[in-house]
Motif scaffolding. Structure first.
Motif, PDB file in Angstrom:
ATOM      1  N   ARG A 161       0.797  -1.226   0.000  1.00 28.30           N
ATOM      2  CA  ARG A 161       0.000   0.000   0.000  1.00 28.30           C
ATOM      3  C   ARG A 161       0.834   1.283   0.000  1.00 28.30           C
ATOM      4  N   LYS A 162       1.883   1.328   0.830  1.00 23.67           N
ATOM      5  CA  LYS A 162       2.684   2.546   0.919  1.00 23.67           C
ATOM      6  C   LYS A 162       4.162   2.203   1.018  1.00 23.67           C
ATOM      7  N   VAL A 163       4.982   2.969   0.301  1.00 24.43           N
ATOM      8  CA  VAL A 163       6.420   2.797   0.332  1.00 24.43           C
ATOM      9  C   VAL A 163       7.073   4.174   0.426  1.00 24.43           C
ATOM     10  N   GLU A 164       8.255   4.236   1.003  1.00 29.91           N
ATOM     11  CA  GLU A 164       9.002   5.486   1.093  1.00 29.91           C
ATOM     12  C   GLU A 164      10.339   5.336   0.381  1.00 29.91           C
ATOM     13  N   LEU A 165      10.580   6.211  -0.590  1.00 35.18           N
ATOM     14  CA  LEU A 165      11.898   6.301  -1.204  1.00 35.18           C
ATOM     15  C   LEU A 165      12.751   7.219  -0.333  1.00 35.18           C
ATOM     16  N   VAL A 166      13.913   6.746   0.065  1.00 37.03           N
ATOM     17  CA  VAL A 166      14.782   7.505   0.960  1.00 37.03           C
ATOM     18  C   VAL A 166      16.075   7.831   0.231  1.00 37.03           C
ATOM     19  N   PHE A 167      16.375   9.126   0.121  1.00 35.94           N
ATOM     20  CA  PHE A 167      17.604   9.593  -0.516  1.00 35.94           C
ATOM     21  C   PHE A 167      18.526  10.113   0.585  1.00 35.94           C
ATOM     22  N   ASN A 168      19.571   9.341   0.895  1.00 30.74           N
ATOM     23  CA  ASN A 168      20.533   9.735   1.923  1.00 30.74           C
ATOM     24  C   ASN A 168      21.643  10.589   1.317  1.00 30.74           C
ATOM     25  N   ASP A 169      22.255  11.416   2.168  1.00 28.39           N
ATOM     26  CA  ASP A 169      23.300  12.341   1.700  1.00 28.39           C
ATOM     27  C   ASP A 169      22.804  13.097   0.470  1.00 28.39           C
ATOM     28  N   TYR A 170      21.579  13.581   0.534  1.00 31.69           N
ATOM     29  CA  TYR A 170      20.917  14.197  -0.619  1.00 31.69           C
ATOM     30  C   TYR A 170      21.535  15.549  -0.974  1.00 31.69           C
ATOM     31  N   LYS A 171      21.696  16.403   0.034  1.00 28.50           N
ATOM     32  CA  LYS A 171      22.344  17.700  -0.187  1.00 28.50           C
ATOM     33  C   LYS A 171      23.593  17.856   0.685  1.00 28.50           C
ATOM     34  N   LYS A 172      23.561  17.206   1.863  1.00 27.72           N
ATOM     35  CA  LYS A 172      24.661  17.296   2.814  1.00 27.72           C
ATOM     36  C   LYS A 172      24.964  15.911   3.358  1.00 27.72           C
ATOM     37  N   THR A 173      26.168  15.732   3.865  1.00 27.05           N
ATOM     38  CA  THR A 173      26.527  14.460   4.481  1.00 27.05           C
ATOM     39  C   THR A 173      25.647  14.210   5.704  1.00 27.05           C
ATOM     40  N   GLY A 174      24.964  13.069   5.711  1.00 25.08           N
ATOM     41  CA  GLY A 174      24.135  12.708   6.852  1.00 25.08           C
ATOM     42  C   GLY A 174      22.708  13.204   6.787  1.00 25.08           C
ATOM     43  N   ASP A 175      22.328  13.900   5.720  1.00 22.97           N
ATOM     44  CA  ASP A 175      20.948  14.377   5.614  1.00 22.97           C
ATOM     45  C   ASP A 175      20.084  13.319   4.947  1.00 22.97           C
ATOM     46  N   GLN A 176      18.793  13.647   4.768  1.00 30.94           N
ATOM     47  CA  GLN A 176      17.882  12.661   4.183  1.00 30.94           C
ATOM     48  C   GLN A 176      16.639  13.356   3.622  1.00 30.94           C
ATOM     49  N   LEU A 177      16.232  12.903   2.438  1.00 34.27           N
ATOM     50  CA  LEU A 177      14.959  13.304   1.848  1.00 34.27           C
ATOM     51  C   LEU A 177      14.102  12.054   1.696  1.00 34.27           C
ATOM     52  N   GLY A 178      12.885  12.091   2.229  1.00 34.53           N
ATOM     53  CA  GLY A 178      11.970  10.966   2.116  1.00 34.53           C
ATOM     54  C   GLY A 178      10.793  11.310   1.224  1.00 34.53           C
ATOM     55  N   ALA A 206      11.528  18.859   8.297  1.00 29.80           N
ATOM     56  CA  ALA A 206      10.266  19.323   7.713  1.00 29.80           C
ATOM     57  C   ALA A 206       9.426  18.122   7.308  1.00 29.80           C
ATOM     58  N   ASP A 207       8.115  18.267   7.485  1.00 25.64           N
ATOM     59  CA  ASP A 207       7.152  17.255   7.060  1.00 25.64           C
ATOM     60  C   ASP A 207       6.091  17.929   6.200  1.00 25.64           C
ATOM     61  N   VAL A 208       5.770  17.304   5.065  1.00 28.37           N
ATOM     62  CA  VAL A 208       4.743  17.817   4.162  1.00 28.37           C
ATOM     63  C   VAL A 208       3.628  16.784   4.089  1.00 28.37           C
ATOM     64  N   THR A 209       2.419  17.186   4.467  1.00 37.32           N
ATOM     65  CA  THR A 209       1.256  16.305   4.415  1.00 37.32           C
ATOM     66  C   THR A 209       0.410  16.660   3.196  1.00 37.32           C
TER      67      THR A 209
END
Length: 245
Positions: A161-178, A206-209
């Motif tokens: 039903r639901k999955v999350e794509l996780v991009f690590n080190d997206y802009k900075k070392t140790g950050d994350q975009l989900g 930040a969280d976006v609903t």
């Protein structure tokens, strides 16, 4: 086949409003790989810019410092003839242009909290909003860089039903975009950002609903930006989207 609009703001933090077109698959069809889903996300970004210009909407921005509400501003937002988002404060006739849909530009945020003269707080608000602008909406080049670096992973939030794509080190070392996606329609459900200002000891999240309009358009109903080390929270609520063209 399912053709669904997906509209989201990250301007708002956060962030540019986006209209996404996705082709769904049936439950029995093979599901796309994480890389294929990321490619769909990039395609959605490319389709967004022209589509969102047909809308106007209302946004409410609430700033809370040390648990106390310091500012609450409501504005009408729309695209001007030069392609910039225009913001008209409800209750006055002053136009405020620039920034991303659903997010006030940093200079406007600072004006809203002029009672906080401390230089540190003003800089924190400016830097946090600028940081959010760099993550949301996701940029195709950054997504591709994360994939090439092997930084794309998948969290199965709700099997089938639901999955999350996780991009690590997206802009900075140790950050994350989900990026949370509904299966099997590939509809975007939400975005999360986990980053920091000057160091990991100064986190900004930040969280976006997302929500759905009557015509099937998805939009960012609520955006919450939190800088915990500064007891700062900025909440953006978007509503009343209407076609204007």
């Amino acid at each position: 086949m399912i053709r669904s609009k997906l509209l989201y703001v990250t301007s708002g933090l956060l962030v540019c409003t986006v209209v996404l077109f996705a082709t769904g698959t049936s439950a029995s069809s093979p599901q796309p790989s994480p890389e294929e889903r990321a490619a769909m996300l990039k395609a959605w970004m490319a389709a967004s810019e022209a589509q969102i210009r047909d809308y106007q909407w209302y946004t409410e921005t609430i700033i809370t410092v040390n648990g106390k509400k310091e500012s609450d501003v409501k504005e009408r937002c729309f695209y001007g003839p030069e392609g910039q988002v225009q913001k008209v404060s409800m209750g006055d006739s002053v136009d405020h242009s620039g920034g991303l849909p659903g997010l006030l530009p940093p200079g406007r945020i600072i004006k809203m909290v002029e009672e906080h003269k401390q230089k540190v707080m003003k800089e924190t608000i400016n830097n946090a909003i600028t940081l959010l602008h760099s993550y949301i909406p996701p940029h195709s080049a950054d997504i591709q860089s994360a994939i090439h670096a092997g930084e794309l992973s998948v969290n199965m939030l709700d099997p089938g039903r639901k999955v999350e794509l996780v991009f690590n080190d997206y802009k900075k070392t140790g950050d994350q975009l989900g990026v949370e996606i509904e299966l099997p329609t590939n509809r975007l459900l939400g975005l999360t950002m986990k980053s920091y200002l000057d160091s990991p000891d100064d986190p900004v999240n930040a969280d976006v609903t997302m929500a759905v309009m009557a015509d099937g358009t998805i939009y960012p109903e609520k955006i919450v930006l939190n800088a915990s080390e500064h007891d700062l929270e900025i909440t953006v609520i978007n509503s009343d989207y209407n076609l204007v063209k």
